[in-house]
Design a protein around this motif. Structure first.
Motif, PDB file in Angstrom:
ATOM      1  N   MET A  60       0.846  -1.193   0.000  1.00  0.00           N
ATOM      2  CA  MET A  60       0.000   0.000   0.000  1.00  0.00           C
ATOM      3  C   MET A  60       0.886   1.250   0.000  1.00  0.00           C
ATOM      4  N   SER A  61       1.952   1.175  -0.804  1.00  0.00           N
ATOM      5  CA  SER A  61       2.961   2.241  -0.834  1.00  0.00           C
ATOM      6  C   SER A  61       2.406   3.557  -1.351  1.00  0.00           C
ATOM      7  N   TYR A  62       1.615   3.478  -2.399  1.00  0.00           N
ATOM      8  CA  TYR A  62       1.066   4.702  -2.980  1.00  0.00           C
ATOM      9  C   TYR A  62      -0.161   4.345  -3.801  1.00  0.00           C
ATOM     10  N   PHE A  63      -0.907   5.355  -4.163  1.00  0.00           N
ATOM     11  CA  PHE A  63      -2.124   5.173  -4.937  1.00  0.00           C
ATOM     12  C   PHE A  63      -1.988   5.895  -6.263  1.00  0.00           C
ATOM     13  N   VAL A  64      -2.376   5.226  -7.346  1.00  0.00           N
ATOM     14  CA  VAL A  64      -2.374   5.853  -8.672  1.00  0.00           C
ATOM     15  C   VAL A  64      -3.816   5.913  -9.173  1.00  0.00           C
ATOM     16  N   PRO A  65      -4.386   7.120  -9.346  1.00  0.00           N
ATOM     17  CA  PRO A  65      -5.759   7.184  -9.844  1.00  0.00           C
ATOM     18  C   PRO A  65      -5.827   6.687 -11.290  1.00  0.00           C
ATOM     19  N   ALA A  66      -6.860   5.921 -11.600  1.00  0.00           N
ATOM     20  CA  ALA A  66      -6.995   5.370 -12.957  1.00  0.00           C
ATOM     21  C   ALA A  66      -7.032   6.493 -14.000  1.00  0.00           C
ATOM     22  N   SER A  67      -7.633   7.639 -13.622  1.00  0.00           N
ATOM     23  CA  SER A  67      -7.764   8.740 -14.579  1.00  0.00           C
ATOM     24  C   SER A  67      -6.463   9.533 -14.758  1.00  0.00           C
ATOM     25  N   HIS A  68      -5.533   9.398 -13.810  1.00  0.00           N
ATOM     26  CA  HIS A  68      -4.242  10.093 -13.903  1.00  0.00           C
ATOM     27  C   HIS A  68      -3.093   9.118 -13.632  1.00  0.00           C
ATOM     28  N   PRO A  69      -2.835   8.237 -14.603  1.00  0.00           N
ATOM     29  CA  PRO A  69      -1.877   7.149 -14.358  1.00  0.00           C
ATOM     30  C   PRO A  69      -0.442   7.622 -14.078  1.00  0.00           C
ATOM     31  N   ASP A  70      -0.149   8.903 -14.356  1.00  0.00           N
ATOM     32  CA  ASP A  70       1.220   9.361 -14.111  1.00  0.00           C
ATOM     33  C   ASP A  70       1.367  10.024 -12.741  1.00  0.00           C
ATOM     34  N   GLU A  71       0.303  10.015 -11.949  1.00  0.00           N
ATOM     35  CA  GLU A  71       0.394  10.630 -10.614  1.00  0.00           C
ATOM     36  C   GLU A  71       0.427   9.570  -9.530  1.00  0.00           C
ATOM     37  N   LYS A  72       1.281   9.787  -8.532  1.00  0.00           N
ATOM     38  CA  LYS A  72       1.353   8.871  -7.396  1.00  0.00           C
ATOM     39  C   LYS A  72       0.991   9.624  -6.127  1.00  0.00           C
ATOM     40  N   TYR A  73       0.073   9.081  -5.368  1.00  0.00           N
ATOM     41  CA  TYR A  73      -0.280   9.710  -4.097  1.00  0.00           C
ATOM     42  C   TYR A  73       0.192   8.833  -2.938  1.00  0.00           C
ATOM     43  N   PHE A  74       1.067   9.368  -2.129  1.00  0.00           N
ATOM     44  CA  PHE A  74       1.614   8.599  -1.009  1.00  0.00           C
ATOM     45  C   PHE A  74       0.716   8.794   0.217  1.00  0.00           C
ATOM     46  N   LEU A  75      -0.384   8.065   0.237  1.00  0.00           N
ATOM     47  CA  LEU A  75      -1.423   8.281   1.250  1.00  0.00           C
ATOM     48  C   LEU A  75      -0.923   8.022   2.664  1.00  0.00           C
ATOM     49  N   PHE A  76      -0.041   7.039   2.799  1.00  0.00           N
ATOM     50  CA  PHE A  76       0.437   6.681   4.147  1.00  0.00           C
ATOM     51  C   PHE A  76       1.862   7.188   4.396  1.00  0.00           C
ATOM     52  N   GLY A  77       2.271   8.187   3.656  1.00  0.00           N
ATOM     53  CA  GLY A  77       3.626   8.715   3.812  1.00  0.00           C
ATOM     54  C   GLY A  77       4.578   8.046   2.849  1.00  0.00           C
ATOM     55  N   LEU A 113      14.971  -3.669   0.932  1.00  0.00           N
ATOM     56  CA  LEU A 113      13.585  -3.391   0.563  1.00  0.00           C
ATOM     57  C   LEU A 113      13.340  -4.154  -0.738  1.00  0.00           C
ATOM     58  N   LEU A 114      12.572  -5.230  -0.647  1.00  0.00           N
ATOM     59  CA  LEU A 114      12.435  -6.151  -1.791  1.00  0.00           C
ATOM     60  C   LEU A 114      11.439  -5.668  -2.830  1.00  0.00           C
ATOM     61  N   GLY A 115      10.455  -4.883  -2.395  1.00  0.00           N
ATOM     62  CA  GLY A 115       9.459  -4.444  -3.355  1.00  0.00           C
ATOM     63  C   GLY A 115       8.480  -3.484  -2.734  1.00  0.00           C
ATOM     64  N   GLN A 116       7.817  -2.715  -3.593  1.00  0.00           N
ATOM     65  CA  GLN A 116       6.773  -1.784  -3.166  1.00  0.00           C
ATOM     66  C   GLN A 116       5.526  -2.077  -3.973  1.00  0.00           C
ATOM     67  N   ILE A 117       4.440  -2.316  -3.272  1.00  0.00           N
ATOM     68  CA  ILE A 117       3.190  -2.662  -3.944  1.00  0.00           C
ATOM     69  C   ILE A 117       2.205  -1.506  -3.761  1.00  0.00           C
ATOM     70  N   PRO A 118       1.731  -0.935  -4.854  1.00  0.00           N
ATOM     71  CA  PRO A 118       0.781   0.180  -4.721  1.00  0.00           C
ATOM     72  C   PRO A 118      -0.584  -0.292  -4.234  1.00  0.00           C
ATOM     73  N   ILE A 119      -1.403   0.656  -3.830  1.00  0.00           N
ATOM     74  CA  ILE A 119      -2.799   0.359  -3.500  1.00  0.00           C
ATOM     75  C   ILE A 119      -3.550   0.241  -4.823  1.00  0.00           C
ATOM     76  N   VAL A 120      -4.059  -0.941  -5.081  1.00  0.00           N
ATOM     77  CA  VAL A 120      -4.765  -1.189  -6.332  1.00  0.00           C
ATOM     78  C   VAL A 120      -6.083  -1.875  -5.988  1.00  0.00           C
ATOM     79  N   LYS A 121      -7.166  -1.300  -6.445  1.00  0.00           N
ATOM     80  CA  LYS A 121      -8.475  -1.867  -6.112  1.00  0.00           C
ATOM     81  C   LYS A 121      -8.568  -3.320  -6.577  1.00  0.00           C
ATOM     82  N   ASP A 122      -7.973  -3.612  -7.724  1.00  0.00           N
ATOM     83  CA  ASP A 122      -8.028  -4.981  -8.262  1.00  0.00           C
ATOM     84  C   ASP A 122      -7.406  -5.996  -7.302  1.00  0.00           C
TER      85      ASP A 122
END
Ligand SMILES: Nc1ncnc2c1ncn2[C@@H]1O[C@H](COP(=O)(O)OP(=O)(O)OP(=O)(O)O)[C@@H](O)[C@H]1O
Ligand SMILES: [Mg+2]
Length: 262
Positions: free
Chosen positions: A186-203, A218-227
């Motif tokens: 849940m590293s960051y959120f990318v809105p479907a309508s703005h795929p080039d923007e990253k929102y770091f909701l939890f810092g 740090l092995l990997g970062q997984i974004p917040i994805v509704k899917d």
């Protein structure tokens, strides 16, 4: 304490976290599928006796485990789904009943489950642990030979404080479980309508900071994805839906694990 010698168990990989709800089960499920996709015979053990979520994630909530008999012994057959062998206490009791297990009883049940299962020559066994540093974690650490562990965290400070505790438990001298590294979920959120923007909701940068502090990767970062969330509810982990981000994160981690276990 003497370790159990269980036939066919394979290399044991623990997926742990200090805090609940950060995505251990999601990581364990997708990682097991990725290891399997690399051609490794893989099993997934849901060690969350108190709140098993693996059955739902694999669409197996109404599935009961099969008992077979071999050489006069009764053995449990894991349930095979999407090419991996799966075992969960949820195949024996319904979710509500599982919640009332208490410490020693839960550990004994888990040990018995591990010992009476017909593990069929796994190369890897991924274990989805309950949150925290309770009896279950200790039992598994003390009784199994562990190849390594993965620590899942979200970027917030509260989650990081808890992952520090989990790491310290694994790295303690008398326990000495190798830690492969940290996965920030849940590293960051990318809105479907703005795929080039990253929102770091939890810092931003929390996973990196804790990895540095603990001297692990740090092995990997997984974004917040509704899917990812939907896939878990629908019984087919997102790795199987050819989601590019999910596939690349988990394939990188599984290849690294395969390398380190050689
Ligand atoms: N990257 C993500 N994006 C969106 N949803 C996610 C993500 N990771 C996990 N989730 C969702 O968050 C919820 C919690 O995830 P999960 O069950 O994997 O956490 P957990 O650490 O195993 O929880 P517990 O401590 O209760 O065992 C689930 O509904 C899951 O689908
Ligand atoms: Mg879980």
């Amino acid at each position: 304490m003497e370790k159990l010698n269980i036939d066919g168990l394979g290399k044991v990989i623990l997926v742990a976290s200090g805090k609940g709800g950060v995505g251990k089960s999601t990581v364990a499920a997708n990682l097991a599928l990725s290891l399997s996709a690399q051609g490794k015979k893989t099993a997934l053990l849901d060690a969350d006796i108190f709140g098993p979520s693996v059955p739902v994630m694999f669409g197996l909530e109404n599935t009961a485990a099969q008992i077979i008999e071999r050489e006069g012994k009764q053995l449990i057959r894991p349930v095979n789904k999407f090419g991996i062998d799966i075992l969960s206490i949820g195949f024996f009791v319904n979710g509500k009943d599982a919640l009332i297990w208490r410490g020693p009883m839960a550990s004994n049940t888990l040990t018995q489950l591990l010992e009476t299962t017909d593990w069929q020559e796994n190369e890897f066994l991924v274990i989805d642990l309950p949150p925290g540093t309770s009896d279950i974690q200790l039992t598994i650490i003390q009784k199994l030979h562990i190849a390594g562990s993965l620590l899942v965290t979200t970027p917030q400070n509260v989650a990081l404080a808890d992952v520090r505790k989990a790491a310290n438990m694994f790295l303690k001298e008398d326990i000495n479980v190798p830690v492969f590294g940290v996965i920030e979920n849940m590293s960051y959120f990318v809105p479907a309508s703005h795929p080039d923007e990253k929102y770091f909701l939890f810092g931003e940068g929390g996973g990196n900071a804790i990895a540095k502090e603990l001297g692990i990767e740090l092995l990997g970062q997984i974004p917040i994805v509704k899917d990812i969330c939907d896939a878990g509810d629908l019984g087919k982990p997102e790795y199987l839906n050819q989601n590019e981000i999910v596939k690349s994160v988990f394939d990188k981690i599984s290849l690294q694990i395969i390398n380190q276990c050689n």
